[in-house]
Design a protein around this motif. Sequence first.
Motif, mmCIF file in Angstrom:
data_model
loop_
_atom_site.group_PDB
_atom_site.id
_atom_site.type_symbol
_atom_site.label_atom_id
_atom_site.label_comp_id
_atom_site.label_asym_id
_atom_site.label_seq_id
_atom_site.Cartn_x
_atom_site.Cartn_y
_atom_site.Cartn_z
ATOM 1 N N ALA A 176 -10.357 8.203 50.450
ATOM 2 C CA ALA A 176 -10.023 7.135 51.480
ATOM 3 C C ALA A 176 -8.887 6.360 50.624
ATOM 4 N N ARG A 177 -9.206 6.290 49.241
ATOM 5 C CA ARG A 177 -8.329 5.234 48.697
ATOM 6 C C ARG A 177 -6.898 5.948 48.673
ATOM 7 N N ASP A 180 -5.587 7.964 50.642
ATOM 8 C CA ASP A 180 -4.950 7.956 51.934
ATOM 9 C C ASP A 180 -4.583 6.479 52.594
ATOM 10 N N ASP A 181 -5.117 5.573 51.862
ATOM 11 C CA ASP A 181 -5.069 4.123 52.380
ATOM 12 C C ASP A 181 -3.613 3.459 51.711
ATOM 13 N N THR A 182 -2.530 3.733 52.529
ATOM 14 C CA THR A 182 -1.289 2.993 51.935
ATOM 15 C C THR A 182 -1.416 1.470 52.247
ATOM 16 N N PHE A 207 -3.595 -0.426 50.908
ATOM 17 C CA PHE A 207 -4.571 -0.912 50.064
ATOM 18 C C PHE A 207 -3.986 -2.059 49.003
ATOM 19 N N ASP A 210 -13.136 1.621 54.240
ATOM 20 C CA ASP A 210 -12.299 0.904 53.516
ATOM 21 C C ASP A 210 -13.236 0.294 52.447
ATOM 22 N N HIS A 237 -13.432 1.316 49.399
ATOM 23 C CA HIS A 237 -12.844 1.233 48.187
ATOM 24 C C HIS A 237 -12.029 0.087 47.843
ATOM 25 N N ARG A 238 -11.825 -0.820 48.846
ATOM 26 C CA ARG A 238 -10.975 -1.832 48.627
ATOM 27 C C ARG A 238 -11.881 -3.134 47.809
#
Length: 308
Positions: A215-216, A218-220, A222, A247, A249-250
């Motif tokens: 997820a981290r 893939d998350d542009t 962040f 989310d 990982h945020r």
Amino acid sequence: MRRFPLLPEYRAAAELWLDPEQDTAPVTAQDAACTVLLRDSPQGVETYLCTHELRSPFGSVAFPGGRVIGADDDPIPWSGPTGKQWASLLQEDVGDARRAVMAAARTLFVTTGVLLAGRRSDSTIATSGGHDWMSVREEVAAGERSMAELMVERRLLLRTELLRPMARWVTAQFVHRRFDLRCFLVILPERQEPSPLRSRDRPGAWVSPEQVLRARRDDTGFAAAARSGDPGLTAREALGGAEPHPDLHRLLTPFTLLLLEDLAGAGSAIAAAAHRPHLVPRMARLDRDDDGQLCFAVDRRSGGRRRR
């Protein structure tokens, strides 16, 4: 050099640290311990993350843990390595090593209810039914009962051999509260299941390290969210539901993310526990990324999966 976005709750401390008009020196890091709790699942290896207080040196979501306290020096019935053997394993003196082991076992019990103890050195008890374990956890958390008193009263042995050294992290110098954190790995004992401490009302959840890291990647958004100071979701939103928020990982600090990297790809909890520990102290430092934005930086040699 690995770089990680600076979480919003650390921005004020970072700016104060960099202010040339401030004569700022790092505070002394307190001794602490955390436990990476593992289990096998149909989705692969999972670990237990829980919420911490806002601006905790652990991060708002991290592994169960806490600081060393005076009662961690109390004599206690235990099995497994002796104090001298733990000192050799952790590459520390006997007192520091013993206190780290005690703090890891105590904070795991208080935070999750998982108790590394048994009537004999080859068994662990069930922490559900029979006794009001939540009340016992509350007493230990409040300092009204020590782990040593609990072991003696219930005629239990603390099974320190269930703790496996994993890593050591020191909180970045600019943070106002700092920990010298010894990280241990534990495979969830049979007949036990973690649950939040009732009085602290801080949720926890089992997560897949690989899914969090995916997820981290893939998350542009962040890094952009962290730079803007937008905290995004709360720790409760990330872990309070039936499934961890995508989310999640945020909310993770570099040390938590790098420990998750250590676990990712392990075929089983036993395989993860067999990895060679990395006990040289590591510390994220304050830096700027290619765009000039504040970030955490960690030497690349500090990350990556540990090999046997």
